[in-house]
Design an enzyme around this catalytic site. Sequence first.
Site, PDB file in Angstrom:
ATOM      1  N   ASP A   1      41.202  67.611  19.646  1.00 35.77           N
ATOM      2  CA  ASP A   1      41.489  66.499  18.743  1.00 35.77           C
ATOM      3  C   ASP A   1      40.345  65.495  18.648  1.00 35.77           C
ATOM      4  O   ASP A   1      40.331  64.653  17.745  1.00 35.77           O
ATOM      5  CB  ASP A   1      42.755  65.755  19.192  1.00 35.77           C
ATOM      6  CG  ASP A   1      44.018  66.582  19.013  1.00 35.77           C
ATOM      7  OD1 ASP A   1      44.025  67.468  18.137  1.00 35.77           O
ATOM      8  OD2 ASP A   1      45.000  66.337  19.741  1.00 35.77           O
TER       9      ASP A   1
ATOM     10  N   ALA B   1      52.269  63.661  24.288  1.00 38.26           N
ATOM     11  CA  ALA B   1      53.164  63.397  23.168  1.00 38.26           C
ATOM     12  C   ALA B   1      52.748  64.063  21.873  1.00 38.26           C
ATOM     13  O   ALA B   1      53.485  64.029  20.892  1.00 38.26           O
ATOM     14  CB  ALA B   1      53.273  61.883  22.947  1.00 38.26           C
ATOM     15  N   GLY B   2      51.543  64.642  21.829  1.00 35.80           N
ATOM     16  CA  GLY B   2      51.045  65.202  20.580  1.00 35.80           C
ATOM     17  C   GLY B   2      50.438  64.168  19.659  1.00 35.80           C
ATOM     18  O   GLY B   2      50.220  64.429  18.478  1.00 35.80           O
TER      19      GLY B   2
ATOM     20  N   GLY C   1      46.268  60.576  22.264  1.00 37.47           N
ATOM     21  CA  GLY C   1      45.802  59.349  22.894  1.00 37.47           C
ATOM     22  C   GLY C   1      44.548  59.518  23.734  1.00 37.47           C
ATOM     23  O   GLY C   1      43.576  58.773  23.572  1.00 37.47           O
ATOM     24  N   GLY C   2      44.539  60.487  24.633  1.00 38.18           N
ATOM     25  CA  GLY C   2      43.368  60.704  25.474  1.00 38.18           C
ATOM     26  C   GLY C   2      42.142  61.099  24.673  1.00 38.18           C
ATOM     27  O   GLY C   2      41.026  60.650  24.953  1.00 38.18           O
ATOM     28  N   SER C   3      42.339  61.917  23.655  1.00 39.96           N
ATOM     29  CA  SER C   3      41.229  62.334  22.788  1.00 39.96           C
ATOM     30  C   SER C   3      40.678  61.159  21.994  1.00 39.96           C
ATOM     31  O   SER C   3      39.468  61.039  21.793  1.00 39.96           O
ATOM     32  CB  SER C   3      41.695  63.428  21.829  1.00 39.96           C
ATOM     33  OG  SER C   3      42.033  64.609  22.524  1.00 39.96           O
ATOM     34  N   SER C   4      41.564  60.283  21.538  1.00 43.81           N
ATOM     35  CA  SER C   4      41.126  59.115  20.783  1.00 43.81           C
ATOM     36  C   SER C   4      40.328  58.164  21.663  1.00 43.81           C
ATOM     37  O   SER C   4      39.308  57.612  21.239  1.00 43.81           O
ATOM     38  CB  SER C   4      42.331  58.394  20.175  1.00 43.81           C
ATOM     39  OG  SER C   4      41.916  57.344  19.328  1.00 43.81           O
TER      40      SER C   4
ATOM     41  N   LYS D   1      47.195  59.744  16.238  1.00 43.51           N
ATOM     42  CA  LYS D   1      47.243  60.603  15.049  1.00 43.51           C
ATOM     43  C   LYS D   1      48.591  61.306  14.979  1.00 43.51           C
ATOM     44  O   LYS D   1      49.309  61.469  15.970  1.00 43.51           O
ATOM     45  CB  LYS D   1      46.111  61.631  15.050  1.00 43.51           C
ATOM     46  CG  LYS D   1      46.100  62.606  16.247  1.00 43.51           C
ATOM     47  CD  LYS D   1      47.019  63.812  16.125  1.00 43.51           C
ATOM     48  CE  LYS D   1      46.913  64.731  17.337  1.00 43.51           C
ATOM     49  NZ  LYS D   1      47.938  65.819  17.339  1.00 43.51           N
TER      50      LYS D   1
END
Length: 281
Positions: free
Chosen positions: A140, A101-102, A105-108, A15
Amino acid sequence: MSVTDGRQAFPAPAKLNLDLRITGRREDGYHNIESIFCLIDLQDTVYLKPRDDGKIILHNPVDGMPQEADLSYRAASLLQKYARTPTGVEIWLDKKIPTGAGLGGGSSDAATVLLVLNRWWQCGLTQRQLIDSGAALGADVPFFIFGKNAFARGIGDRLDEMDIPKQWYVIVKPPVHVSTAKIFTHEGLTRNSASSIMPTFQNLQPFRNDMQAVVFKEYPEVWKAYSELSRYGFALMTGSGACVFTACQDRNSAYNIYRQVSDLYEAYLAEGLSKHPLLSV
């Protein structure tokens, strides 16, 4: 989704925060935000394989991190209590989204695990229940469960679909990892932005990120990357960094910028998505 050795592959897109404002600090220590969340086609792949012994196994955790601390493992563990049968899962992560990185990735990855296992394990949780559960894992996660471009309020768990024009994005990752906790506790952080009355893509322009100034001060490498990308158009930081990005109306324009900045930085060329790929499955 494709099947390999009994494993099934599922997408976990990144995102961008096209706009991010901090509207206050909550009594629980968290911050209220307002933000435009946009899905992009830069994505991880989450491989899942069912087990019938109740075990959850993450085969490739991040170096130095116990599997129990990984968001994907925690997502499966959280959902297991709702399963109607004693079942487990094996998880493999093919990481393409850079960490710290903002880009979420981990949340997705965690959201993809929740979405898939809710079906596999016949948990029967509604989207709202999954969003509430996901919020306990990370701010996120609710957006990725929501699955559409959105305007987010609260801690990121109050989501309304937002129309975002089709755009291409050039994303630059400076060689630094930004501590989100450090930024949110910084005394110089803006925490009193006014709430939006009519939040639309047009009304919120010019876009901004309330965390950007503090990150630039504490992490000069992010400022340098931002300055370089700003040579080609309006640039902005996503989330708490470290990535910065610029938007383009067509792929050719984005690719030309990408060619220039990729000689200097780790860079990505991404297309905006209108919805999470899992919504099409």
